[in-house]
Scaffold this motif. Structure first.
Motif, mmCIF file in Angstrom:
data_model
loop_
_atom_site.group_PDB
_atom_site.id
_atom_site.type_symbol
_atom_site.label_atom_id
_atom_site.label_comp_id
_atom_site.label_asym_id
_atom_site.label_seq_id
_atom_site.Cartn_x
_atom_site.Cartn_y
_atom_site.Cartn_z
ATOM 1 N N SER A 50 0.800 -1.212 -0.037
ATOM 2 C CA SER A 50 -0.136 -0.224 0.037
ATOM 3 C C SER A 50 0.771 1.182 0.047
ATOM 4 O O SER A 50 0.361 2.221 -0.642
ATOM 5 N N SER A 97 -7.978 8.290 -6.263
ATOM 6 C CA SER A 97 -8.483 6.857 -5.669
ATOM 7 C C SER A 97 -7.483 5.969 -5.013
ATOM 8 O O SER A 97 -7.907 5.392 -3.946
ATOM 9 N N LEU A 101 -8.073 4.711 -1.521
ATOM 10 C CA LEU A 101 -8.141 3.305 -1.287
ATOM 11 C C LEU A 101 -7.088 2.765 -0.291
ATOM 12 O O LEU A 101 -7.347 1.784 0.557
ATOM 13 N N ARG A 105 -9.761 0.876 2.909
ATOM 14 C CA ARG A 105 -9.904 -0.144 2.078
ATOM 15 C C ARG A 105 -11.634 -0.564 1.760
ATOM 16 O O ARG A 105 -11.779 -1.361 0.944
ATOM 17 N N LYS A 108 -14.033 0.268 -1.871
ATOM 18 C CA LYS A 108 -13.803 -0.640 -2.983
ATOM 19 C C LYS A 108 -14.250 -0.180 -4.330
ATOM 20 O O LYS A 108 -13.652 -0.600 -5.258
ATOM 21 N N GLY A 111 -12.092 1.216 -6.970
ATOM 22 C CA GLY A 111 -11.006 0.603 -7.789
ATOM 23 C C GLY A 111 -11.246 0.834 -9.014
ATOM 24 O O GLY A 111 -10.247 0.933 -10.006
#
Length: 130
Positions: A50, A97, A101, A105, A108, A111
């Motif tokens: 990440s 984004s 994210l 998390r 989603k 994504g």
């Protein structure tokens, strides 16, 4: 050869606007990059993967912010109807984004936004070649 732009000026898009937007994106990206290097590790659930994604988002935002600064100084491309808005929007979608994210998390649904932002950036730069 005429100095007329390929497309008419987009509403609200001008050299000063692109300059300011490029400067703000670049400054924000540098700050986010610094946070990624120092503060992000302290957050729970943050992995090396990440952090790498965060750094990629920060790098892309810096490059695109600088790109907008350069475009704003060009007599022809500073009035291009598509390039500046596409690069700006693509940067916000792509980098934004990834930042969101990384921090949450549960988001989603963002994504699929990342590659759309990437496509917008690519399209913006390609439009400068036409």
């Amino acid at each position: 050869m005429s100095s007329t732009p390929l497309l008419p000026r987009a509403a609200g898009m001008s050299s000063p606007f692109l300059w300011r937007t490029g400067a703000l994106i670049t400054a924000t990206a540098i700050a986010f990059g610094a946070f990624g290097a120092h503060g992000l590790k302290k957050r729970q659930g943050i992995t090396a993967e990440s952090i790498a994604a965060w750094n990629t988002a920060a790098h892309y935002a810096v490059f695109n912010g600088l790109g907008l600064l350069l475009i704003s100084m060009h007599p022809r491309f500073s009035v291009h109807r598509f390039a500046g808005p596409a690069i700006m929007t693509g940067t916000i979608l792509f980098s934004g984004s990834i930042f969101a994210l990384t921090l949450n998390r549960d988001l989603k649904f963002l994504g699929p936004v990342t590659p759309l932002g990437g496509l917008a950036m690519i399209a913006g730069y390609l439009s400068l070649a036409l």
